[in-house]
Design a protein around this motif. Structure first.
Motif, PDB file in Angstrom:
ATOM      1  N   ALA A 111      -6.354  -5.553   9.105  1.00  0.00           N
ATOM      2  CA  ALA A 111      -4.915  -5.398   8.906  1.00  0.00           C
ATOM      3  C   ALA A 111      -4.620  -4.693   7.591  1.00  0.00           C
ATOM      4  O   ALA A 111      -3.732  -3.838   7.509  1.00  0.00           O
ATOM      5  CB  ALA A 111      -4.233  -6.763   8.938  1.00  0.00           C
ATOM      6  N   LEU A 112      -5.352  -5.038   6.532  1.00  0.00           N
ATOM      7  CA  LEU A 112      -5.150  -4.388   5.241  1.00  0.00           C
ATOM      8  C   LEU A 112      -5.475  -2.904   5.332  1.00  0.00           C
ATOM      9  O   LEU A 112      -4.725  -2.056   4.819  1.00  0.00           O
ATOM     10  CB  LEU A 112      -6.025  -5.063   4.174  1.00  0.00           C
ATOM     11  N   ALA A 113      -6.566  -2.572   5.983  1.00  0.00           N
ATOM     12  CA  ALA A 113      -6.936  -1.164   6.124  1.00  0.00           C
ATOM     13  C   ALA A 113      -5.892  -0.400   6.926  1.00  0.00           C
ATOM     14  O   ALA A 113      -5.539   0.750   6.596  1.00  0.00           O
ATOM     15  CB  ALA A 113      -8.310  -1.056   6.798  1.00  0.00           C
ATOM     16  N   ALA A 114      -5.346  -1.033   7.983  1.00  0.00           N
ATOM     17  CA  ALA A 114      -4.366  -0.362   8.833  1.00  0.00           C
ATOM     18  C   ALA A 114      -3.074  -0.067   8.090  1.00  0.00           C
ATOM     19  O   ALA A 114      -2.378   0.906   8.401  1.00  0.00           O
ATOM     20  CB  ALA A 114      -4.084  -1.212  10.067  1.00  0.00           C
ATOM     21  N   GLN A 115      -2.730  -0.883   7.101  1.00  0.00           N
ATOM     22  CA  GLN A 115      -1.452  -0.715   6.386  1.00  0.00           C
ATOM     23  C   GLN A 115      -1.661  -0.290   4.929  1.00  0.00           C
ATOM     24  O   GLN A 115      -0.753  -0.399   4.111  1.00  0.00           O
ATOM     25  CB  GLN A 115      -0.673  -2.034   6.433  1.00  0.00           C
ATOM     26  N   HIS A 116      -2.838   0.216   4.638  1.00  0.00           N
ATOM     27  CA  HIS A 116      -3.207   0.543   3.261  1.00  0.00           C
ATOM     28  C   HIS A 116      -2.215   1.513   2.632  1.00  0.00           C
ATOM     29  O   HIS A 116      -1.765   1.310   1.492  1.00  0.00           O
ATOM     30  CB  HIS A 116      -4.623   1.133   3.235  1.00  0.00           C
ATOM     31  N   ARG A 117      -1.855   2.576   3.338  1.00  0.00           N
ATOM     32  CA  ARG A 117      -0.965   3.587   2.760  1.00  0.00           C
ATOM     33  C   ARG A 117       0.406   2.999   2.433  1.00  0.00           C
ATOM     34  O   ARG A 117       0.960   3.235   1.349  1.00  0.00           O
ATOM     35  CB  ARG A 117      -0.820   4.768   3.716  1.00  0.00           C
ATOM     36  N   VAL A 118       0.963   2.230   3.360  1.00  0.00           N
ATOM     37  CA  VAL A 118       2.288   1.636   3.144  1.00  0.00           C
ATOM     38  C   VAL A 118       2.263   0.683   1.953  1.00  0.00           C
ATOM     39  O   VAL A 118       3.149   0.711   1.090  1.00  0.00           O
ATOM     40  CB  VAL A 118       2.750   0.896   4.412  1.00  0.00           C
ATOM     41  N   PHE A 119       1.238  -0.158   1.900  1.00  0.00           N
ATOM     42  CA  PHE A 119       1.137  -1.097   0.786  1.00  0.00           C
ATOM     43  C   PHE A 119       0.970  -0.356  -0.543  1.00  0.00           C
ATOM     44  O   PHE A 119       1.570  -0.735  -1.555  1.00  0.00           O
ATOM     45  CB  PHE A 119      -0.040  -2.041   1.009  1.00  0.00           C
ATOM     46  N   SER A 120       0.148   0.688  -0.566  1.00  0.00           N
ATOM     47  CA  SER A 120      -0.083   1.431  -1.808  1.00  0.00           C
ATOM     48  C   SER A 120       1.206   2.066  -2.319  1.00  0.00           C
ATOM     49  O   SER A 120       1.517   2.012  -3.519  1.00  0.00           O
ATOM     50  CB  SER A 120      -1.135   2.523  -1.584  1.00  0.00           C
ATOM     51  N   GLU A 121       1.963   2.667  -1.413  1.00  0.00           N
ATOM     52  CA  GLU A 121       3.200   3.326  -1.822  1.00  0.00           C
ATOM     53  C   GLU A 121       4.201   2.313  -2.385  1.00  0.00           C
ATOM     54  O   GLU A 121       4.862   2.584  -3.393  1.00  0.00           O
ATOM     55  CB  GLU A 121       3.815   4.068  -0.627  1.00  0.00           C
ATOM     56  N   ARG A 122       4.279   1.165  -1.735  1.00  0.00           N
ATOM     57  CA  ARG A 122       5.238   0.161  -2.219  1.00  0.00           C
ATOM     58  C   ARG A 122       4.801  -0.420  -3.557  1.00  0.00           C
ATOM     59  O   ARG A 122       5.635  -0.627  -4.460  1.00  0.00           O
ATOM     60  CB  ARG A 122       5.393  -0.961  -1.187  1.00  0.00           C
ATOM     61  N   LEU A 123       3.536  -0.665  -3.727  1.00  0.00           N
ATOM     62  CA  LEU A 123       3.054  -1.178  -5.006  1.00  0.00           C
ATOM     63  C   LEU A 123       3.313  -0.177  -6.128  1.00  0.00           C
ATOM     64  O   LEU A 123       3.663  -0.555  -7.248  1.00  0.00           O
ATOM     65  CB  LEU A 123       1.564  -1.515  -4.924  1.00  0.00           C
TER      66      LEU A 123
END
Length: 285
Positions: A111-123
């Motif tokens: 799940a983390l790998a699948a949403q990595h880009r979204v999480f990175s941008e928000r962080l």
């Protein structure tokens, strides 16, 4: 035989040396030690902050039952919040929903790998920012009880007329105080325009959370760390101009209110109960 467990995810973070040093001292639900599940991809390293929880307490059926248990909910919410706040002192953090669980570490890592880009941008958007809350309350003295406010002219008057007079006085008092609250909200907006980058307007709090005071504004602000002191001081200074109100600044908090969920897309690594997406619950006190 060891009882089966699930992987409970508290937050997304970008690992730091401070977090590595603090992690062995941090505990989650049931006093389980926290650990990091790392992921490397474009946008830099990320990690889920996780710990094990009993499958018997966090499977879908158990959660439906537990959500009727206020004592259990309070314990889980406070523990979840405590973990997020502790991580936030050491590293950037994106809080996840309370009771976000996966079948195991492998599913959580997917799940983390699948949403990595979204999480990175928000962080990246939240880096060097902190959440603060601003609440406006009407104090009890500004909302008189018409059953007790029967004092009037010295001449005798009927109970019915005295009650109506008290109700009119209460109405006028409340109208004046609500107008004062509108002016206070405008003053807070002007301060926020200079010292904050985002705002979320939460519904006013009700019931036991407010005791005898009426909450009429409950906003959250994302404040750059180098503006935090000025923002708090300006709100405190503005509050002095509104003596019939209680204006409260809360925080600093991890950015619960600004952890926007990623787009809804089918995900084969979906968790067993709650979606592994950032969210604003539990809302900070």
């Amino acid at each position: 035989m060891t009882p089966p467990t699930l992987t409970y995810v508290y937050a997304v973070t970008q690992p730091t040396s401070d977090l590595d040093a603090a992690l062995p001292t941090l505990h989650g639900i049931g006093q389980e030690l926290l650990r990091l599940l790392p992921s490397e991809a474009e946008g830099g390293p990320l990690a889920f902050v996780v710990a094990d929880v009993p499958e018997a307490d966090f499977n879908e059926t158990a959660l439906k039952n537990h959500f009727e248990d206020l004592e259990w909910l309070e314990y889980v919410a406070r523990t979840h919040h405590g973990v997020v706040q502790a991580v936030a002192t050491c590293a950037p953090v994106l809080p996840l929903r309370m009771a976000t669980v996966y079948q195991d570490d492998h599913r959580a890592s997917q799940a983390l790998a699948a949403q990595h880009r979204v999480f990175s941008e928000r962080l990246d958007q939240l880096r060097a920012h902190t959440e603060y809350g601003v609440k406006i309350y009407l104090t009890p003295s500004t909302t008189p009880d018409p059953d007790q406010a029967t004092a009037g002219p010295t001449q005798p008057t009927s109970p019915g007329k005295a009650y109506l007079r008290a109700r009119r006085a209460q109405h006028h008092t409340r109208e004046a105080v609500y107008q004062q609250a509108q002016h206070a909200a405008q003053a807070i907006d002007a301060i926020a325009a200079h010292h904050t980058t985002q705002r979320v307007r939460h519904a006013p709090q009700r019931g036991a959370l407010t005791a005898t005071q009426e909450n009429v504004l409950n906003d959250a602000y994302l404040v750059p760390d180098d503006q935090a002191a000025q923002f708090q001081a300006a709100i405190v200074d503005a509050a002095r101009r509104f003596p019939d109100l209680r204006i409260e600044v809360t925080g600093p908090w991890a950015p619960y209110s600004f952890a926007t969920p990623p787009p809804e897309t089918p995900d084969p690594a979906a968790p067993s109960s709650h979606p592994g997406a950032p969210a604003a619950d539990p809302q900070p006190p």
